[in-house]
Design a protein around this motif. Structure first.
Motif, PDB file in Angstrom:
ATOM      1  N   HIS A 161       2.694  -4.722  -7.805  1.00 31.88           N
ATOM      2  CA  HIS A 161       2.754  -5.652  -6.928  1.00 31.88           C
ATOM      3  C   HIS A 161       4.208  -5.863  -6.481  1.00 31.88           C
ATOM      4  CE1 HIS A 161      -1.304  -7.724  -7.935  1.00 31.88           C
ATOM      5  NE2 HIS A 161      -1.031  -6.662  -8.912  1.00 31.88           N
ATOM      6  N   ILE A 162       4.402  -5.974  -4.917  1.00 33.36           N
ATOM      7  CA  ILE A 162       5.744  -6.144  -4.489  1.00 33.36           C
ATOM      8  C   ILE A 162       5.673  -7.177  -3.656  1.00 33.36           C
ATOM      9  CG2 ILE A 162       7.487  -5.177  -3.125  1.00 33.36           C
ATOM     10  CD1 ILE A 162       6.149  -2.294  -3.872  1.00 33.36           C
ATOM     11  N   GLN A 163       6.577  -8.320  -3.903  1.00 30.80           N
ATOM     12  CA  GLN A 163       6.747  -9.471  -3.135  1.00 30.80           C
ATOM     13  C   GLN A 163       7.708  -9.386  -2.186  1.00 30.80           C
ATOM     14  OE1 GLN A 163       6.113 -10.438  -6.509  1.00 30.80           O
ATOM     15  NE2 GLN A 163       4.120 -10.453  -5.966  1.00 30.80           N
ATOM     16  N   VAL A 164       7.286  -9.384  -0.637  1.00 33.82           N
ATOM     17  CA  VAL A 164       8.342  -9.161   0.337  1.00 33.82           C
ATOM     18  C   VAL A 164       8.700 -10.571   1.164  1.00 33.82           C
ATOM     19  CG1 VAL A 164       8.777  -7.754   2.269  1.00 33.82           C
ATOM     20  CG2 VAL A 164       7.325  -6.940   0.560  1.00 33.82           C
ATOM     21  N   ALA A 165       9.900 -10.982   1.021  1.00 31.14           N
ATOM     22  CA  ALA A 165      10.689 -12.261   2.080  1.00 31.14           C
ATOM     23  C   ALA A 165      10.432 -11.848   3.490  1.00 31.14           C
ATOM     24  CB  ALA A 165      11.685 -12.578   1.276  1.00 31.14           C
ATOM     25  N   GLY A 200       2.579  10.119  -3.692  1.00 30.07           N
ATOM     26  CA  GLY A 200       2.012   9.404  -4.898  1.00 30.07           C
ATOM     27  C   GLY A 200       1.731   7.982  -4.673  1.00 30.07           C
ATOM     28  N   VAL A 201       1.845   7.334  -3.722  1.00 28.78           N
ATOM     29  CA  VAL A 201       1.764   5.999  -3.222  1.00 28.78           C
ATOM     30  C   VAL A 201       0.359   5.769  -2.420  1.00 28.78           C
ATOM     31  CG1 VAL A 201       2.679   3.910  -2.073  1.00 28.78           C
ATOM     32  CG2 VAL A 201       4.187   5.371  -3.151  1.00 28.78           C
ATOM     33  N   SER A 202      -0.493   5.017  -3.130  1.00 29.54           N
ATOM     34  CA  SER A 202      -1.532   4.503  -2.177  1.00 29.54           C
ATOM     35  C   SER A 202      -1.581   3.088  -2.173  1.00 29.54           C
ATOM     36  CB  SER A 202      -2.761   5.082  -3.007  1.00 29.54           C
ATOM     37  OG  SER A 202      -4.197   4.449  -2.472  1.00 29.54           O
ATOM     38  N   ILE A 203      -1.522   2.258  -0.942  1.00 30.38           N
ATOM     39  CA  ILE A 203      -1.530   1.038  -0.768  1.00 30.38           C
ATOM     40  C   ILE A 203      -2.857   0.377  -0.842  1.00 30.38           C
ATOM     41  CG2 ILE A 203      -1.053  -0.811   0.990  1.00 30.38           C
ATOM     42  CD1 ILE A 203       1.365   0.753   1.894  1.00 30.38           C
ATOM     43  N   GLU A 204      -3.260  -0.586  -1.703  1.00 33.70           N
ATOM     44  CA  GLU A 204      -4.461  -1.096  -2.049  1.00 33.70           C
ATOM     45  C   GLU A 204      -4.711  -2.164  -1.046  1.00 33.70           C
ATOM     46  OE1 GLU A 204      -5.380  -2.326  -5.775  1.00 33.70           O
ATOM     47  OE2 GLU A 204      -6.211  -0.544  -6.324  1.00 33.70           O
ATOM     48  N   SER A 205      -3.444  -3.281  -0.720  1.00 34.39           N
ATOM     49  CA  SER A 205      -3.681  -4.333   0.131  1.00 34.39           C
ATOM     50  C   SER A 205      -2.439  -4.823   0.576  1.00 34.39           C
ATOM     51  CB  SER A 205      -4.412  -5.668  -0.632  1.00 34.39           C
ATOM     52  OG  SER A 205      -3.869  -5.969  -1.895  1.00 34.39           O
ATOM     53  N   VAL A 206      -2.325  -5.471   1.811  1.00 33.97           N
ATOM     54  CA  VAL A 206      -1.149  -6.038   2.300  1.00 33.97           C
ATOM     55  C   VAL A 206      -1.629  -7.264   2.690  1.00 33.97           C
ATOM     56  CG1 VAL A 206       0.638  -5.713   4.104  1.00 33.97           C
ATOM     57  CG2 VAL A 206      -0.498  -3.841   3.291  1.00 33.97           C
ATOM     58  N   ARG A 207      -0.862  -8.331   2.006  1.00 33.57           N
ATOM     59  CA  ARG A 207      -1.161  -9.771   2.093  1.00 33.57           C
ATOM     60  C   ARG A 207       0.232 -10.466   3.226  1.00 33.57           C
ATOM     61  NH1 ARG A 207      -2.601  -9.980  -3.386  1.00 33.57           N
ATOM     62  NH2 ARG A 207      -4.896  -9.519  -3.508  1.00 33.57           N
ATOM     63  N   GLU A 208       0.157 -11.644   3.095  1.00 32.55           N
ATOM     64  CA  GLU A 208       1.147 -12.072   4.137  1.00 32.55           C
ATOM     65  C   GLU A 208       2.592 -11.703   3.270  1.00 32.55           C
ATOM     66  OE1 GLU A 208       2.530 -16.629   5.394  1.00 32.55           O
ATOM     67  OE2 GLU A 208       0.831 -16.470   4.258  1.00 32.55           O
ATOM     68  N   ASN A 209       2.669 -11.858   2.211  1.00 29.14           N
ATOM     69  CA  ASN A 209       4.129 -11.668   1.637  1.00 29.14           C
ATOM     70  C   ASN A 209       3.709 -10.547   0.268  1.00 29.14           C
ATOM     71  OD1 ASN A 209       2.972 -13.476  -0.057  1.00 29.14           O
ATOM     72  ND2 ASN A 209       4.761 -14.807  -0.224  1.00 29.14           N
ATOM     73  N   GLU A 210       2.864  -9.993   0.224  1.00 33.34           N
ATOM     74  CA  GLU A 210       2.808  -9.273  -0.967  1.00 33.34           C
ATOM     75  C   GLU A 210       2.172  -7.872  -0.694  1.00 33.34           C
ATOM     76  OE1 GLU A 210       1.476 -10.041  -5.599  1.00 33.34           O
ATOM     77  OE2 GLU A 210      -0.273  -9.975  -4.201  1.00 33.34           O
ATOM     78  N   ILE A 211       2.568  -6.753  -1.159  1.00 34.77           N
ATOM     79  CA  ILE A 211       1.707  -5.609  -1.253  1.00 34.77           C
ATOM     80  C   ILE A 211       1.456  -5.017  -2.493  1.00 34.77           C
ATOM     81  CG2 ILE A 211       2.225  -2.924  -0.691  1.00 34.77           C
ATOM     82  CD1 ILE A 211       4.459  -3.643   1.330  1.00 34.77           C
ATOM     83  N   VAL A 212       0.256  -4.861  -2.638  1.00 32.03           N
ATOM     84  CA  VAL A 212      -0.347  -4.131  -3.802  1.00 32.03           C
ATOM     85  C   VAL A 212      -0.686  -2.584  -3.613  1.00 32.03           C
ATOM     86  CG1 VAL A 212      -2.218  -4.258  -5.638  1.00 32.03           C
ATOM     87  CG2 VAL A 212      -1.379  -6.279  -4.576  1.00 32.03           C
ATOM     88  N   GLY A 227      10.113 -10.107  -5.478  1.00 27.67           N
ATOM     89  CA  GLY A 227       9.317 -10.028  -6.721  1.00 27.67           C
ATOM     90  C   GLY A 227       8.701  -8.609  -6.698  1.00 27.67           C
ATOM     91  N   PHE A 228       8.767  -8.256  -7.887  1.00 35.40           N
ATOM     92  CA  PHE A 228       8.430  -6.798  -8.310  1.00 35.40           C
ATOM     93  C   PHE A 228       7.723  -7.040  -9.734  1.00 35.40           C
ATOM     94  CE2 PHE A 228       8.839  -2.574  -9.774  1.00 35.40           C
ATOM     95  CZ  PHE A 228       8.210  -1.822  -8.844  1.00 35.40           C
ATOM     96  N   TYR A 229       6.302  -6.599  -9.870  1.00 40.38           N
ATOM     97  CA  TYR A 229       5.987  -6.240 -11.216  1.00 40.38           C
ATOM     98  C   TYR A 229       4.755  -5.196 -11.234  1.00 40.38           C
ATOM     99  CZ  TYR A 229       1.777  -9.328 -10.415  1.00 40.38           C
ATOM    100  OH  TYR A 229       0.743  -9.789 -10.106  1.00 40.38           O
TER     101      TYR A 229
END
Length: 312
Positions: A234-238, A253-265, A291-293
């Motif tokens: 999970h990556i939080q983007v300002a 090696g990256v596969s994006i599952e979802s993009v929300r208002e301020n978060e990429i999973v 944020g990043f976890y």
């Protein structure tokens, strides 16, 4: 990864028409702390007893290290330390006498047994119980004493069948710390357990059994990545969401599952050290991260996924 300590090839155990272990093949590297996972009746205990020479296999072979010693032979038994899921009854026997008894079974000299008893009782935190009667010990203490006894002849391989069964929470923690300590000392350990959270905390590899068959075996992280398609991050983007999404899509090696208002999973199948390179790449492209976890998978969910919810 060097030599394998335990070789199990095509192991099968039949009881009439019932197959307890079904063509099991498994190679465990030297220095591994390997966890056998599976519901009751999966075949874990049967496998361990065959390796120890307590049961005869219907077919297949077992080898330890580079030896060709027969299962159940004196040579093989000297290479194995076995901790069963029950302790047994030892009336009127002190802890020191219990260790003497087992040392004499291996033909050890009394002075060697006495020295090793002191060292091993210290290792399992029972130094002050040497003159105490075995039957007065708590279950947790008995289990640790059983580990000390199993180590007396310095075996190459330590096998433990449900060592935490029936222990209170404190005793479980003590057993877990003891096993982690032994692993850090270079011992090869195979442990079966239903307490999945404990196995995930101390084992570096596992084998999941169900209905006599080995479903999968390997490093916990590798199995989870293989099943989920990668690590879920999970990556939080300002600010700079579009740029962040574009940069990530360009990475191998990256596969994006979802993009929300301020978060990429995203799912990432690369190595852990490559994750920091991903972050650095986004920062270089003026993406502001807040944020990043990494989402931690659990051994419980993995087990349920592979066995169809067959946990006991």
């Amino acid at each position: 990864m060097g030599i394998h300590m335990l070789y199990i090839n095509d192991l099968t155990k039949n009881y009439g028409s019932f197959t307890a272990v079904n063509h099991l093949s498994l190679h465990i590297p030297e220095g591994d702390l390997f966890g056998f996972v599976g519901p009751n009746g999966a075949g874990k205990t049967t496998t361990i007893r065959i390796v120890c020479g307590l049961l005869r296999a219907s077919r297949g072979s077992v080898r330890i290290g580079g030896t060709a010693a027969a299962v159940g032979s004196k040579e093989m038994k000297r290479m194995i330390g076995y901790v069963p899921d029950f302790f047994g009854v030892y009336d009127n026997l002190k802890v020191r006498e219990y260790m003497d008894l087992y040392g004499s079974m291996y033909g050890m000299y009394s002075r060697d047994i006495a020295k090793l008893t002191d060292d091993l009782l210290e290792l399992v935190s029972l130094s002050d119980k040497k003159e105490v009667y075995v039957d007065t010990l708590s279950r947790g203490m008995k289990q640790r004493l059983c580990v000390a006894r199993a180590l007396l002849h310095n075996p190459k391989l330590l096998l433990l069948d449900e060592p935490s069964s029936g222990l209170d929470p404190r005793a479980r923690v003590e057993m877990k710390e003891l096993l982690k300590n032994l692993h850090s000392m270079g011992k090869t350990i195979v442990i079966s357990s239903h307490i999945l959270s404990e196995l995930s905390e101390m084992c570096n590899s596992i084998g999941i059994m169900n209905r006599g068959q080995l479903i999968t075996a390997g490093r916990i992280e590798d199995i989870m990545n293989q099943l989920s398609g990668g690590k879920r991050i999970h990556i939080q983007v300002a600010s700079g969401m579009e740029t962040a999404t574009r940069v990530l899509k360009e990475q191998v090696g990256v596969s994006i599952e979802s993009v929300r208002e301020n978060e990429i999973v995203m799912l990432f199948s690369g190595a852990d050290e490559q994750i920091s390179a991903l972050i650095g790449c986004m920062i270089q492209n003026q993406v502001v991260l807040t944020g990043f976890y990494r989402e931690e998978g659990s051994l419980e969910s993995l087990f349920m996924q592979l066995t169809g919810g067959g946990a006991q």
